[in-house]
Design a protein around this motif. Structure first.
Motif, PDB file in Angstrom:
ATOM      1  N   GLY A 196       0.827  -1.209   0.000  1.00 23.09           N
ATOM      2  CA  GLY A 196       0.000   0.000   0.000  1.00 23.09           C
ATOM      3  C   GLY A 196       0.857   1.253   0.000  1.00 23.09           C
ATOM      4  N   PHE A 197       1.925   1.231   0.801  1.00 22.35           N
ATOM      5  CA  PHE A 197       2.861   2.353   0.832  1.00 22.35           C
ATOM      6  C   PHE A 197       3.483   2.583  -0.544  1.00 22.35           C
ATOM      7  CE2 PHE A 197       7.439   3.332   1.028  1.00 22.35           C
ATOM      8  CZ  PHE A 197       7.370   4.640   1.489  1.00 22.35           C
ATOM      9  N   ALA A 242       2.290   1.670  -3.505  1.00 17.25           N
ATOM     10  CA  ALA A 242       1.271   2.145  -4.444  1.00 17.25           C
ATOM     11  C   ALA A 242       1.003   3.637  -4.247  1.00 17.25           C
ATOM     12  CB  ALA A 242      -0.015   1.339  -4.274  1.00 17.25           C
ATOM     13  N   ASP A 243       0.906   4.063  -2.996  1.00 19.94           N
ATOM     14  CA  ASP A 243       0.674   5.490  -2.713  1.00 19.94           C
ATOM     15  C   ASP A 243       1.848   6.342  -3.186  1.00 19.94           C
ATOM     16  OD1 ASP A 243      -1.729   4.781  -1.560  1.00 19.94           O
ATOM     17  OD2 ASP A 243      -1.009   4.966   0.520  1.00 19.94           O
ATOM     18  N   ASP A 244       3.078   5.859  -2.947  1.00 18.44           N
ATOM     19  CA  ASP A 244       4.263   6.613  -3.339  1.00 18.44           C
ATOM     20  C   ASP A 244       4.376   6.716  -4.860  1.00 18.44           C
ATOM     21  OD1 ASP A 244       6.709   7.998  -2.437  1.00 18.44           O
ATOM     22  OD2 ASP A 244       7.709   6.401  -3.566  1.00 18.44           O
ATOM     23  N   ALA A 281       1.895   6.576  -6.981  1.00 22.03           N
ATOM     24  CA  ALA A 281       0.830   7.470  -7.448  1.00 22.03           C
ATOM     25  C   ALA A 281       1.187   8.929  -7.196  1.00 22.03           C
ATOM     26  CB  ALA A 281      -0.485   7.122  -6.754  1.00 22.03           C
ATOM     27  N   ALA A 282       1.842   9.204  -6.077  1.00 20.88           N
ATOM     28  CA  ALA A 282       2.183  10.585  -5.729  1.00 20.88           C
ATOM     29  C   ALA A 282       3.411  11.086  -6.483  1.00 20.88           C
ATOM     30  CB  ALA A 282       2.415  10.696  -4.217  1.00 20.88           C
TER      31      ALA A 282
END
Length: 109
Positions: A65-66, A68-70, A72-73
């Motif tokens: 999850g970390f 994927a968020d990174d 995307a950002a």
């Protein structure tokens, strides 16, 4: 007639306790198993063995999850591997045979 067993354990200074052997046997608990608590309005607490979904790894899930968020950002941070690094990795692990489904030896658990 229902038979009720009662056992006690003591809290340490760090609020930890050992689950008594009779409780471990009743819940079929092993090392590293998780416990589930239900706290009722009357103050009663029900302790059961937590159910786990086979294959679920909460740490791995959080890490993915970390990532994927990174991604995307900050998609601009993604980089491909160069051929030299791929070749180096292959030279280190190319001949290793590994069964990811094999059980770990008891010493490695």
């Amino acid at each position: 007639m229902t038979i009720t067993l009662e056992v006690e354990s003591t809290l340490t200074d760090r609020y930890q306790t050992t689950v008594p052997e009779t409780v471990r046997r009743a819940l079929k608990l092993g090392k590293r198993d998780k416990l589930h608590y239900v706290i009722r309005q009357n103050g009663e607490v029900v302790l059961t063995r937590a159910t786990t979904h086979e294959g679920d790894d909460p740490v791995l899930g959080q890490f993915l999850g970390f990532l994927a968020d990174d991604i995307a950002a900050h998609p601009e941070r993604l980089q491909g591997l160069d051929a030299g690094l791929v070749e180096r990795i292959q030279s280190l692990v190319g001949g290793i045979d590994l069964d990811l489904d094999a059980a770990l030896p008891e010493d490695d658990e």
